[in-house]
Design a protein around this motif. Structure first.
Motif, PDB file in Angstrom:
ATOM      1  N   LEU A  27      -8.101  -5.154  -4.441  1.00 51.36           N
ATOM      2  CA  LEU A  27      -9.364  -5.109  -5.175  1.00 51.36           C
ATOM      3  C   LEU A  27     -10.519  -5.633  -4.336  1.00 51.36           C
ATOM      4  O   LEU A  27     -11.667  -5.221  -4.517  1.00 51.36           O
ATOM      5  N   ALA A  28     -10.222  -6.555  -3.415  1.00 50.00           N
ATOM      6  CA  ALA A  28     -11.259  -7.112  -2.553  1.00 50.00           C
ATOM      7  C   ALA A  28     -11.484  -6.271  -1.296  1.00 50.00           C
ATOM      8  O   ALA A  28     -12.294  -6.653  -0.450  1.00 50.00           O
ATOM      9  N   GLY A  29     -10.772  -5.146  -1.189  1.00 45.41           N
ATOM     10  CA  GLY A  29     -10.976  -4.262  -0.046  1.00 45.41           C
ATOM     11  C   GLY A  29     -10.011  -4.484   1.086  1.00 45.41           C
ATOM     12  O   GLY A  29     -10.183  -3.913   2.175  1.00 45.41           O
ATOM     13  N   SER A  32      -6.175  -1.136   4.207  1.00 47.23           N
ATOM     14  CA  SER A  32      -6.071  -1.137   5.667  1.00 47.23           C
ATOM     15  C   SER A  32      -4.782  -0.469   6.102  1.00 47.23           C
ATOM     16  O   SER A  32      -3.795  -0.418   5.361  1.00 47.23           O
ATOM     17  N   SER A  33      -4.769   0.029   7.331  1.00 46.98           N
ATOM     18  CA  SER A  33      -3.566   0.682   7.858  1.00 46.98           C
ATOM     19  C   SER A  33      -2.421  -0.308   7.972  1.00 46.98           C
ATOM     20  O   SER A  33      -1.256   0.040   7.739  1.00 46.98           O
ATOM     21  N   ALA A  84      -7.596   4.990  -1.145  1.00 45.53           N
ATOM     22  CA  ALA A  84      -7.075   4.480   0.122  1.00 45.53           C
ATOM     23  C   ALA A  84      -5.569   4.653   0.236  1.00 45.53           C
ATOM     24  O   ALA A  84      -5.024   4.590   1.337  1.00 45.53           O
ATOM     25  N   TRP A  85      -4.868   4.862  -0.871  1.00 44.44           N
ATOM     26  CA  TRP A  85      -3.407   4.984  -0.835  1.00 44.44           C
ATOM     27  C   TRP A  85      -2.896   6.242  -1.531  1.00 44.44           C
ATOM     28  O   TRP A  85      -1.735   6.318  -1.899  1.00 44.44           O
ATOM     29  N   SER A  86      -3.746   7.213  -1.720  1.00 49.25           N
ATOM     30  CA  SER A  86      -3.261   8.501  -2.229  1.00 49.25           C
ATOM     31  C   SER A  86      -3.999   9.633  -1.501  1.00 49.25           C
ATOM     32  O   SER A  86      -5.171   9.446  -1.127  1.00 49.25           O
ATOM     33  N   ARG A  95      -0.480   8.741   2.837  1.00 52.66           N
ATOM     34  CA  ARG A  95      -1.101   7.491   3.253  1.00 52.66           C
ATOM     35  C   ARG A  95      -0.055   6.419   3.578  1.00 52.66           C
ATOM     36  O   ARG A  95      -0.322   5.533   4.394  1.00 52.66           O
ATOM     37  N   LEU A  96       1.111   6.465   2.937  1.00 51.04           N
ATOM     38  CA  LEU A  96       2.185   5.534   3.260  1.00 51.04           C
ATOM     39  C   LEU A  96       3.336   6.292   3.918  1.00 51.04           C
ATOM     40  O   LEU A  96       3.347   6.449   5.119  1.00 51.04           O
TER      41      LEU A  96
END
Length: 775
Positions: A593-595, A600-601, A707-709, A714-715
């Protein structure tokens, strides 16, 4: 016929019997008979009082009443006549006429999910429910006004508020042209939940049964759309312990069940309290429904075996079997066989069945702790909270504004029996935090280091944590969070290193003013501790990385722990520590939530490792339990992270707050989700397998964060176990999962059979999907 003269005694008896009641003295005298109101709303209370002499019994409307008065609740215009009975006979009073008009009644009670239940009853002047829909306005103390529409002809209607009850509530409406209003305060009562909720498909119907509780006057049973998190239709109200409900058009993958226990049917019949038990809807014990996604409960096994039948699979369709050992024993085993399906073909270039071992850098750099150190930390934190709950939490103080130089007790290497008092120097003050550095370490920090950290804290960390989880504590009354950095946390710790921690002693215990911190060890302040930047550099990070990512992410993580304790045990009343898997999962989500975190990778690479079946000290998804904590930075932390991340994506911004504000433990998570843990594990495990895939059985099994889809891009794809025609077996951790995937169907019928090892069956999901699914 033989006649005989009766005796004089017999004639006397006949004479007495023939003349009615005996009277010994003058009749009673009713000297006063009055009502405290001549007009009331339907069902509202009227107090009747009287005084009489020469009477031993009093009756109203055929019912015996006390000797000095009674409370009645007329539903419509009523005449009340008092009968006084004494040795001198019966006497009736003149009637008292009570006129009745339309009314509204309100009951307020708590539910076991931390919310408020409001129960409303509307009546016409003859005591009936209104023949038309009526909108009710409810003024909630300190919150927004709510509106509830009570349907025509309904005996009572209700609504739930997310916040706990407090203060005095006001309800008003217009019934048959008359304005009515009432006031009510919370009952203060509580009721246990129904237990052993079991729901299974039976044709197009859902059969539900449960174990009831004595305090419940009624149960409200309802199908829930888990995707929309909303009930379907009106609740079925019953006084029994079973119900049958139509599933309707709702697909099985979205179906849940809720059984609410109510202490009251209508306002006034008993103090109101409500509990909410949730259940899953299983596909039943007759082979299932052949739906795209279906879940089977342990009770669906017969003779240790479960069958899922599919009359026809299209060519190219595949089946996935997900075993969920929710509430099961450690090491439970299953064997799975499939018919009508080919073996899965190896994927060229796919990841190996066992993922690569984590690098030493990952183990050393990760801020989580080895299992034994983590266990010692938990034991200390739990003991501190138990003592505080037993002997009292230290009251908040007014310590005054932060000073440029002061001292703090710091646990060396997280050893709470080895605290040292350190001189610290203020290096930065922001709107909500003060940053202090161990005075011995001041020279370690480059220019601009704390300006970067302070900006990230205010712009990202503080806002995200506070909005998502609630307000932080302020036990020292200065309105500031302290961030204290010191090399005393240690360069290395049992093969890893400690980036930071939050110690609940600081919130729970009075300040230790001793020179050696040999007392409570508490600073009685709102503190997050971080390691020194020089130790970060010794473990492979630059000062820039520490300021821009490593340290702010740790503050986000630890601040959630601080907020969690504050909200659960200082703002509210708790009975113990939050379960570690929940607390750590929420803190990993706080990093997102804080980025940081999966934004991040590096964070996503840790999540990707969880999707493997790697073994050893650090394990993938098959090697760890979701709920039993062993301190594994991948198998435990990324497991709980991926679980809470999925539901936060699906349920939105209020989900995390609902968990923090709930009752705690698995029950609190279930209340926040509106579904039991086995069903939640089924949703999550399905998402790990098919998230964002075009052939997935439903789009609801997808992560949503940008960031994760798409999740598998992404993963990585989940490292599933091949389900061969010859069969396959799996061993499950307690509250652990296993995932098996078949090859393609040739077209035609297919069947899955799952056999348990006889020591307790797991929950089983069988999902059908089209297309390839790499490992």
């Amino acid at each position: 016929m033989h006649l005989r003269r009766a005796s004089s005694l017999a004639l006397a008896v006949l004479s007495v019997l023939g003349c009615g009641r005996l009277r010994f003295g003058p009749p009673p005298e009713i000297q006063r008979f009055a009502a405290d109101a001549s007009e009331v709303g339907s069902g509202e209370a009227v107090t009747l009082r009287w005084h009489a002499i020469g009477a031993g019994e009093f009756w109203l409307g055929g019912e015996r009443v006390p000797e000095d008065g009674a409370i009645v609740h007329p539903a419509k215009d009523t005449d009340y006549v008092l009968m006084a009975r004494g040795l001198g006979g019966d006497v009736h009073s003149a009637p008292i006429h009570v006129r009745v008009h339309q009314s509204i009644a309100l009951a307020v009670g708590a539910d076991d999910a931390g919310g408020t239940q409001l129960l409303v009853r509307l009546r016409t002047s003859v005591g009936d429910p209104p023949a038309e829909d009526v909108q009710v306005r409810i003024d909630v103390p300190g919150a927004e006004t709510q509106f509830l529409v009570c349907p025509a002809g309904r005996l009572a209607c209700s609504m739930r508020l997310a916040e706990p009850p407090s203060g005095r509530y006001h309800a008003s409406a217009t019934v048959s042209g008359r304005a009515v209003e009432t006031f009510a305060s919370p009952s203060g009562f509580a009721i246990d939940r129904a237990s052993s909720v079991r729901a299974a498909m039976d044709g197009s119907q859902v059969r539900v049964d449960w174990k009831g509780i004595q305090a419940a006057r009624a149960y409200h049973v309802q199908i829930v759309d888990l995707d929309a998190n909303e009930p379907i239709g009106e609740p079925f109200v019953t006084t029994s312990n079973s119900a049958t409900l139509p599933l309707g058009t709702l697909s099985l993958d979205r179906a849940g069940i809720v059984v609410e226990s109510w202490t009251s049917l209508v306002p006034g019949d008993a103090p109101l309290a409500v509990s909410r038990a949730v259940g899953l809807v299983s596909a039943g014990s007759s082979g299932g429904t052949a739906a795209a996604w279906q879940i089977f409960a342990p009770e669906d096994f017969s003779g240790g075996e479960l069958r899922a039948s599919f009359p026809a699979l299209a060519p190219g369709e595949r089946l996935a079997v997900l075993a969920l050992n929710a509430g099961g024993r450690e090491g439970a085993g299953i064997s799975v066989s499939a018919s009508g399906l080919f073996d899965p073909a190896p994927e060229p270039g796919s990841a190996p069945i066992s993922g690569p071992a984590p690098s030493a850098a990952l183990v050393a750099a990760h801020h989580v702790l080895p299992a034994d150190v983590h266990a010692a930390l938990r034991e200390h934190q739990d003991e501190s909270l138990r003592e505080a709950l037993s002997f009292g939490i230290a009251p908040a103080t007014l310590a005054g504004p932060p000073v440029p130089q002061t001292t703090f007790c710091i646990a060396r290497g997280l050893d709470f029996d080895n605290r040292v008092r350190k001189n610290v120097t203020m290096v930065l003050a922001t709107a909500h935090a003060v940053f202090y550095v161990d005075s011995e370490d001041l020279a370690h920090y480059p220019a601009g280091f704390f300006a970067t950290m302070g900006s990230l804290f205010e712009d990202r960390v503080y806002q995200a944590d506070r909005l998502s989880f609630g307000s932080e504590s302020d036990v020292d009354g200065n309105g500031k969070l302290f961030v204290v950095l010191s090399h005393e946390l240690g360069q290395h710790l049992n093969g890893g290193w400690l980036l930071g921690y939050f110690g609940n002693d600081d919130l729970l215990r009075a300040r230790d003013d001793s020179s050696d911190c040999g007392g409570s060890g508490s600073n009685h302040a709102d503190i997050i501790y971080l390691n020194d930047v020089a130790n970060a550099e010794l473990n492979g990070y630059t000062a820039e990385q520490a300021a821009q990512n490593l340290f702010p992410a740790t503050i986000a993580h630890e601040l959630q722990h601080l907020i969690n304790l504050n909200q659960r045990c200082l703002v509210r009343t708790c009975s113990g520590s939050e379960a570690t898997w929940i607390n750590e999962g929420l803190s990993k989500m706080a990093e997102d939530l804080a980025g940081f975190g999966w934004n991040s990778s590096e964070g996503r690479s840790e999540g990707a490792m969880y999707l493997t079946r790697s073994t050893g000290q650090i394990r993938g998804y098959t090697g760890r339990s979701l709920t039993r904590w062993e301190g594994d930075p991948i198998g435990n932390y990324q497991g709980s992270h991926s679980f809470f991340r999925y539901f936060a994506d699906r349920r939105g911004a209020t989900f995390a707050r609902a968990v923090v504000n709930g009752s705690g433990g698995t029950a609190g998570v279930e209340s926040a989700l509106g579904e039991p843990l086995p069903r939640a594990m089924a949703d999550w495990a399905t998402a790990l397998l098919v998230s964002n895939e075009p052939g997935a059985p439903s789009p609801r099994f997808s992560y949503l964060g940008s960031a994760w889809s798409p999740f598998h891009e992404r993963l990585r794809h989940l490292d599933w176990q091949p389900l061969l025609a010859a069969g396959a077996s799996a061993t499950l951790r307690a509250d652990g999962i296993a995932v098996l995937v078949s090859g393609s169907a040739a077209g035609g019928p297919a069947e899955i059979r799952v056999r348990s090892d006889g020591q307790g069956a797991p929950y089983i999901v069988v999902a059908r999907f089209a297309g390839d699914l790499p490992q």
